[in-house]
Design an enzyme around this catalytic site. Structure first.
Site, PDB file in Angstrom:
ATOM      1  CB  ALA A   1     -53.146  28.303  17.448  1.00 17.65           C
TER       2      ALA A   1
ATOM      3  CE  LYS B   1      -2.794   2.423  -5.890  1.00 17.91           C
ATOM      4  NZ  LYS B   1      -2.183   1.488  -7.394  1.00 17.91           N
TER       5      LYS B   1
ATOM      6  CB  ALA C   1      -1.052  -0.249   1.302  1.00 20.86           C
TER       7      ALA C   1
ATOM      8  CE1 TYR D   1     -25.999  30.772  17.878  1.00 19.32           C
ATOM      9  CE2 TYR D   1     -27.198  31.051  15.755  1.00 19.32           C
ATOM     10  CZ  TYR D   1     -26.018  31.040  16.890  1.00 19.32           C
ATOM     11  OH  TYR D   1     -24.461  31.631  16.602  1.00 19.32           O
TER      12      TYR D   1
ATOM     13  NE  ARG E   1      -1.426   3.774 -13.715  1.00 21.07           N
ATOM     14  CZ  ARG E   1      -1.672   2.913 -13.792  1.00 21.07           C
ATOM     15  NH1 ARG E   1      -2.165   2.914 -15.149  1.00 21.07           N
ATOM     16  NH2 ARG E   1      -1.005   1.665 -13.739  1.00 21.07           N
TER      17      ARG E   1
ATOM     18  NE  ARG F   1     -53.694  34.020  19.956  1.00 22.35           N
ATOM     19  CZ  ARG F   1     -54.783  32.754  19.633  1.00 22.35           C
ATOM     20  NH1 ARG F   1     -53.719  32.125  19.619  1.00 22.35           N
ATOM     21  NH2 ARG F   1     -56.181  32.705  20.365  1.00 22.35           N
TER      22      ARG F   1
ATOM     23  N   GLY G   1       0.366  -8.619 -16.442  1.00 26.06           N
ATOM     24  CA  GLY G   1       1.769  -9.398 -16.311  1.00 26.06           C
ATOM     25  C   GLY G   1       1.136 -10.922 -16.658  1.00 26.06           C
TER      26      GLY G   1
ATOM     27  CE  LYS H   1     -29.503  21.412  15.530  1.00 26.90           C
ATOM     28  NZ  LYS H   1     -28.611  22.112  17.271  1.00 26.90           N
TER      29      LYS H   1
END
Length: 455
Positions: free
Chosen positions: A423, A23, A10, A387, A16, A440, A140, A351
């Protein structure tokens, strides 16, 4: 039992590939090529593995860790020179040494075991793993005499016209008597077109010493493919994915269209799960039984329990417990945990949050940095405001809470069990148990407003 060792080559730069990535670290079905090789070498029962590193040595070591020992090839002077670097690790050991390239991700433990077994049964000192190639260009050639015995291996650049017509190719994988391998390597020269020390020259040296040299031709040519450029990388990935998909189908998973289903090598899927087209299952994902993964979904490093339904959604680094469902067009971002029988509708993003059993998050909602209890109803358009421009804050919601549509919950915040949020509310203070929070502006109607406007 004869001891088995392995040397993994390795150290090549892989120019290439035209890549900044070393690689053998290019992935095939979600895993670096050298990772596939080490997996199969380990499964073949080797006692010690030595990986020859060169370019990008530290990155390879970081990835493979303590699964292997290492030897550094500072100058790239050919495969024979590379194997010599393992001398300090293996020279005095008795047994069989496998030499294999780190860019051959399709070789299987079964084939390697067959090679070891054949080598030992023939009492050979060297055995070449070969294959038939319709187009042997670049490989080969294995040259046999009139009796079918192996005479030598000739590299493409050094082959004469008749040798180039030979279709039995050297895959670059060998078994050697360990002690004789290193004795013969000391006699290898570099008088060839490349000016390199070729490992295949060991074959001719052993033949000249009247040692038994043989070849094991594997039935599947593609398995020995070496990856040297992006075209070969794509071909190897296609073959690996076909192998993976076939394995899952044989284990009881339904793939509606295997040609457009992309499953990484470390993914596990339970029986009777149905997977629709254009699905990607990546990383260390675990999917239970009787699941449904709908078209155009992506699941990465996540765990899905039995009976989970995913409809055209993305799940990353998260958990969905049994009988839960999500989608269409929703997103579980990292560190989210969805409880049993939870419903997550369309256009929902979650999240770093936990959601308790039987909670419903219908649609058009963002839940970030929150801990939700059981049996909660979250109305359309609800935002967990986490946030403040500098720091993230958490919200906790107790069991049996009802959150009306278009609510803003501004963290840090505690909504206790059995509470209601009206709501259209913006909630900035904790909500006690069994209470209703309304945040509200009071509605005011301006009568006769239309007639006061200029027309």
């Amino acid at each position: 039992m004869t001891q088995r060792y392995a040397i993994v080559l390795a150290a090549g730069q892989g120019s290439r590939m035209k890549s900044k990535l070393y690689k053998v670290l290019h992935p095939v079905a979600g895993k670096p090529m050298v990772g596939h090789v080490i997996d199969q070498v380990e499964a073949a029962g080797t006692e010690k593995i030595v990986t020859i590193v060169g370019y990008g040595a530290e990155k390879v070591k970081d990835y493979l860790g303590e699964r292997t020992e290492y030897a550094l090839q500072e100058e790239q002077l050919g495969t024979g020179h590379a194997v010599v670097q393992a001398e300090m690790h293996l020279k005095d050991k008795e047994g069989i040494t496998l030499v294999i390239c780190g860019d051959t991700p399709l070789l299987t433990a079964e084939t390697l075991n067959n090679l070891f077994t054949y080598h030992q049964a023939q009492n050979a000192k060297a055995t070449i793993l070969t294959a038939h190639a319709d187009d042997p260009t670049g490989y080969g050639r294995v040259i046999r005499n009139e009796n079918g015995s192996v005479e030598k291996i000739v590299e493409q650049k050094d082959a004469n016209p008749s040798e180039r017509l030979v279709q039995e190719i050297n895959t670059g994988t060998y078994c050697f008597d360990n002690r004789l391998l290193f004795e013969a390597l000391s006699q290898v020269g570099n008088d060839n077109a490349q000016g390199e020390y070729y490992l295949p020259d060991v074959i001719e040296i052993l033949k000249n010493q009247n040692e038994t040299v043989d070849a094991y031709k594997m039935p599947n040519e593609a398995e020995g493919m070496g990856v040297n450029d992006r075209v070969a990388l794509a071909e190897a990935t296609l073959l690996m994915r076909q192998r993976i998909n076939r394995m899952h189908m044989q284990n009881g998973v339904t793939l509606i269209d295997p040609t457009t289903t992309y499953i990484d090598s470390e993914v596990t899927v339970g029986a009777d799960t149905v997977i629709e087209p254009n699905v990607s299952l990546k990383g260390q994902t675990v999917i239970g039984e009787d699941c449904f993964i709908g078209a155009n979904s992506e699941v990465l490093n996540s765990t899905l329990g039995d009976g989970v339904r995913v409809t055209s959604s993305t799940i990353k680094d998260s958990i969905m417990e049994k009988a839960s469902n999500i989608g269409p067009y929703s997103h579980l971002r990292p560190n989210s945990r969805v409880g049993e029988a939870v419903h997550i509708g369309n256009f929902v993003e979650i999240k770093n949050a936990t959601i308790g059993a039987t909670t419903k998050v219908g649609h058009l909602t963002y839940v970030g940095d929150a801990d939700l209890g059981k049996n909660i109803n979250i109305g359309c358009g609800t935002i967990f405001v986490n946030y403040d421009g500098k720091n993230k804050h958490r919200t906790t919601v107790g069991d049996n809470v009802f959150i009306g549509c278009n609510a803003n919950l501004i963290a840090p915040l505690m909504v206790e069990k059995n509470a209601y949020i009206a709501a259209g509310s913006t909630i900035t203070k904790d909500v006690p148990t069994e209470s209703m929070a309304i945040g509200r502006v009071r509605q005011e109607n301006k009568l006769d407003y239309f007639n006061k406007l200029p027309h």
